[in-house]
Motif scaffolding. Structure first.
Motif, short mmCIF file in Angstrom:
data_model
loop_
_atom_site.label_atom_id
_atom_site.label_comp_id
_atom_site.label_asym_id
_atom_site.label_seq_id
_atom_site.Cartn_x
_atom_site.Cartn_y
_atom_site.Cartn_z
N ILE A 20 33.74 -12.37 -13.78
CA ILE A 20 34.78 -11.11 -13.32
C ILE A 20 34.17 -10.30 -13.74
O ILE A 20 34.64 -9.11 -13.13
N ALA A 21 34.52 -10.55 -15.41
CA ALA A 21 34.77 -8.98 -16.44
C ALA A 21 33.46 -8.75 -15.75
O ALA A 21 33.31 -7.50 -15.49
N ALA A 22 32.87 -9.04 -15.58
CA ALA A 22 30.84 -8.39 -15.74
C ALA A 22 31.35 -7.29 -14.52
O ALA A 22 30.26 -6.61 -14.44
N ARG A 23 32.36 -8.25 -13.31
CA ARG A 23 32.01 -6.53 -12.00
C ARG A 23 33.14 -5.41 -12.13
O ARG A 23 32.86 -5.42 -11.84
N LEU A 24 33.66 -5.62 -13.67
CA LEU A 24 34.56 -4.34 -13.83
C LEU A 24 33.63 -2.87 -14.29
O LEU A 24 32.18 -3.54 -14.57
N GLU A 25 33.80 -1.84 -13.45
CA GLU A 25 32.99 -0.85 -14.00
C GLU A 25 33.11 -0.05 -14.85
O GLU A 25 33.99 1.27 -14.95
N VAL A 26 33.44 -0.44 -16.67
CA VAL A 26 34.06 -0.17 -17.84
C VAL A 26 32.65 -0.44 -18.67
O VAL A 26 31.21 -0.85 -18.08
N GLY A 27 32.88 0.46 -19.83
CA GLY A 27 31.79 0.64 -20.72
C GLY A 27 32.06 -0.67 -21.45
O GLY A 27 30.93 -1.43 -22.23
N THR A 28 32.90 -1.62 -22.24
CA THR A 28 33.32 -2.97 -22.30
C THR A 28 33.87 -4.05 -21.41
O THR A 28 35.28 -3.14 -20.97
N ALA A 29 33.56 -5.36 -21.02
CA ALA A 29 34.71 -6.22 -20.67
C ALA A 29 34.87 -7.49 -21.52
O ALA A 29 33.38 -7.86 -21.70
N TRP A 30 35.92 -7.15 -21.79
CA TRP A 30 36.71 -8.37 -22.73
C TRP A 30 36.56 -10.34 -21.93
O TRP A 30 37.38 -9.53 -21.15
N VAL A 31 36.71 -10.93 -22.79
CA VAL A 31 37.39 -12.05 -21.87
C VAL A 31 38.50 -12.33 -22.60
O VAL A 31 37.61 -13.16 -23.90
N ASN A 32 39.51 -12.88 -23.00
CA ASN A 32 40.41 -13.65 -23.39
C ASN A 32 41.11 -12.84 -24.62
O ASN A 32 40.72 -13.49 -25.82
N GLN A 33 40.59 -11.26 -24.33
CA GLN A 33 40.29 -10.41 -25.64
C GLN A 33 40.92 -9.19 -25.02
O GLN A 33 40.06 -8.96 -23.71
N HIS A 34 41.15 -8.40 -25.78
CA HIS A 34 41.12 -7.31 -25.44
C HIS A 34 41.75 -6.55 -26.62
O HIS A 34 41.75 -6.05 -27.43
N ARG A 35 40.47 -5.22 -26.79
CA ARG A 35 40.16 -4.28 -28.33
C ARG A 35 39.50 -4.56 -29.26
O ARG A 35 39.34 -4.10 -30.25
N ALA A 36 38.77 -5.25 -28.82
CA ALA A 36 37.94 -6.08 -30.06
C ALA A 36 36.35 -5.29 -30.04
O ALA A 36 35.87 -5.18 -29.03
N THR A 37 36.36 -3.94 -31.72
CA THR A 37 35.20 -3.96 -31.57
C THR A 37 34.55 -3.56 -32.88
O THR A 37 35.42 -4.77 -33.83
N SER A 38 33.04 -3.11 -32.65
CA SER A 38 32.27 -3.27 -34.72
C SER A 38 31.86 -2.33 -34.71
O SER A 38 31.16 -1.97 -33.34
N ALA A 39 31.06 -2.23 -35.69
CA ALA A 39 30.34 -1.40 -36.15
C ALA A 39 28.80 -1.48 -35.59
O ALA A 39 28.13 -0.57 -35.16
N ALA A 90 37.08 0.27 -20.49
CA ALA A 90 37.43 -1.35 -21.10
C ALA A 90 38.12 -1.75 -20.11
O ALA A 90 38.49 -1.35 -19.40
N GLY A 91 38.18 -3.21 -19.88
CA GLY A 91 39.02 -3.39 -19.10
C GLY A 91 38.91 -5.39 -19.60
O GLY A 91 37.69 -5.90 -20.48
N SER A 92 39.35 -6.43 -19.62
CA SER A 92 39.62 -7.97 -19.54
C SER A 92 39.55 -8.34 -18.22
O SER A 92 40.37 -8.00 -17.86
N VAL A 93 39.55 -9.83 -18.69
CA VAL A 93 40.01 -11.20 -18.02
C VAL A 93 40.29 -12.11 -18.57
O VAL A 93 40.23 -12.17 -19.34
N TRP A 94 41.04 -12.76 -18.09
CA TRP A 94 42.52 -13.83 -19.21
C TRP A 94 42.34 -14.81 -18.26
O TRP A 94 42.67 -14.72 -17.33
#
Ligand code: NAD
Length: 483
Positions: A427-446, A413-417
């Motif tokens: 910018i976040a969409a260019r990260l080579e990750v399973g989850t790219a967050w904006v102005n947050q990190h670690r948010a997940t849900s079922a 994962a990764g994030s851009v702030w």
């Protein structure tokens, strides 16, 4: 990668039991569990031998056809009961979790509450039969069938949450399960087994503790159809190689080296507490913790100061003390690994702007440590530290930051702030990750898929995608012609 504590040959008595075929049983062997806040053994745990694993797999195979024929609604009802039971036992499970894992008691309670709500969330997802084609002559449907028996292997950083996710995913989709927790943190999972014993038919849920070799036997076992593994990249590769022998399906949730890119338009004082928490929660022992911070040169100094201030305010201690915000590193091996990274960082001439000095007390305590002006090729930047030490790196050009963020074999994962969320999203969409967050990190849900790109894993947990990984797609193709 950790190496499991020794499994003793002696058959030692324990307050904890394995769950095999609906029975709570002693282990053929035993292992000792250490409280990381003291460094001392505080409990003994049963360890399954090879014959007990065979019993568990046989029980699961026997139970799986009937369980697989129940409806999604019936399985959802059992999982709802499981969530309620987790909440009923929240206090006792949380205390045990803190003793064996080290995290602050409030976060242990949160972990159990989250396991309950994520379980309910998954059991609300429907997996309907898909109609691929229907005309006068033909009907083609896509059905999803349970795989049979799913083996689940978990790590030590969030033992209940990381067990509940794959467990519910497998059970809800109609599979029986054999679950093995980490030898460092087996106790809560065994307690979970006691709770689940009355909620599911005998053999549907089996819980066997043991050392690393037990995990390996599971990956080789011909009676297991899939391995759902959460752990390090190095072990994940062994799991995949070993599962190839029987062409088991695998879902691999592996390590990360998550970058956070902080743009020039943020207020460093606003963003620093959020970055700090996402880096240091559970003392950095989170797969999707921020592990590298790339800050624009215009705000670099102010952000470093604000992060160092957060580190100085952090209250470190035994997780059972309600004042504690950050507990110890979970085990000695990981503690020594992080010490090695600190020593390498100091040798490299990087600037340690907070932390870096060990407290003199028993247990595996290590203060939140912030490192500035560090070489991009140092161990702290290249490796997954999985501990409370984080580098802050400077950039001038966003393209350069993205290139450096992506220059890793990890891709969890990764994030851009930014002050401007849409600028950050591009910018976040260019990260080579399973989850790219904006102005947050670690948010997940079922209902949102989670998993890694590159060497951070294969497949996804949670959501329709994650559930379907426990199922085999089957085409039903009907020619509407009487014969
Ligand atoms: P680990 O790989 O050492 O052990 C994980 C589990 O695998 C343990 O139960 C262990 O006994 C078992 N195991 C060890 N050798 C095995 C083998 N040869 N075959 C089968 N099983 C074996 O990992 P760890 O140190 O317990 O956990 C930390 C790692 O887990 C970190 O890298 C972290 O990033 C990762 N992790 C990933 C996620 C995710 O969702 N992506 C979540 C949490 C942790």
């Amino acid at each position: 990668m950790s190496v499991a504590p020794n499994v003793g040959a002696a058959r030692l008595r324990s307050d904890f039991k394995l769950l095999i075929g609906g029975e709570l049983v002693d282990g053929e062997e035993a292992l000792e569990v250490i409280n990381p806040a003291t460094g001392a053994v505080f409990a003994r745990c049963p360890a399954a031998g090879k014959a007990q694993l065979d019993h568990a797999v046989t029980a699961a195979r026997r139970a799986s056809p009937a369980w697989g024929c129940t409806s999604f609604e019936a399985r959802a009802a059992a999982i709802t009961q499981m969530a309620a039971a987790l909440r009923n036992h929240q206090d006792t499970l949380a205390e045990l979790l803190t003793r064996e894992q080290g995290k602050p008691i409030g976060q242990s309670r949160d972990e159990i509450g989250r396991a309950a709500s994520q379980s309910e969330g998954m059991a609300n997802i429907r997996i309907p039969v898909e109609r691929l084609l229907e005309d006068a002559e033909r009907r083609i449907e896509l059905h999803y069938r349970p795989l049979g028996v799913v083996g689940i292997i978990t790590p030590w950083n969030a033992p209940i949450n990381l067990a509940a996710g794959p467990l519910v995913s497998a059970l809800y989709t109609g599979n029986a399960v054999v679950l093995k927790p980490s030898p460092y943190t087996p106790l809560c999972t065994l307690k979970l087994g006691e709770i689940l014993r009355d909620l599911f038919p005998a053999g549907v849920v089996n819980i066997v503790a043991g050392g690393d070799e037990l995990g390996q036997w599971m990956t080789e076992h011909p009676g297991i159809d899939k391995i759902s593994f959460t752990g390090s990249v190095a072990t994940g590769k062994k799991v995949m190689a070993s599962a190839a022998g029987t062409l088991k399906r695998v879902t691999l949730e592996l390590g990360g080296n998550d970058p956070a890119i902080v743009l020039d338009d943020v207020d460093p004082k606003v963003v620093a507490p959020k970055l700090f928490f996402a880096s240091f929660v559970n003392s950095g022992q989170v797969c999707m913790a921020i592990k590298r911070i790339y800050a624009h040169e215009r705000i670099y100094a102010a952000l470093c100061d604000a992060l160092a201030e957060e580190a100085r305010k952090a209250r470190i201690g035994d997780g059972l003390d309600p004042q504690t915000q950050y507990g110890p590193i979970q085990n000695k091996m990981q503690y020594e690994r992080v010490l090695g990274i600190l020593a390498d960082t100091k040798r490299s001439g990087a600037r340690i702007i907070a932390g870096g000095e060990l407290p003199s007390r028993p247990g595996y305590f290590f203060p939140p440590t912030i490192v500035a002006d560090i070489d991009e090729h140092s161990r702290l930047v290249r490796e997954e530290q999985f501990g409370p030490i984080v580098p802050v790196l400077k950039f001038r050009d966003v393209d350069d930051a993205v290139r450096r963020a992506n220059d890793t074999r990890y891709g969890l994962a990764g994030s851009v702030w930014s002050h401007d969320p849409e600028r950050a999203a591009a910018i976040a969409a260019r990260l080579e990750v399973g989850t790219a967050w904006v102005n947050q990190h670690r948010a997940t849900s079922a209902t949102v898929p989670f998993g890694g790109a590159k060497e951070s894993g294969i497949g996804r947990q949670y959501s329709v995608l994650g559930l379907k990984e426990n199922m085999e797609p089957q085409v039903l193709s009907v020619l509407k012609q009487a014969m």
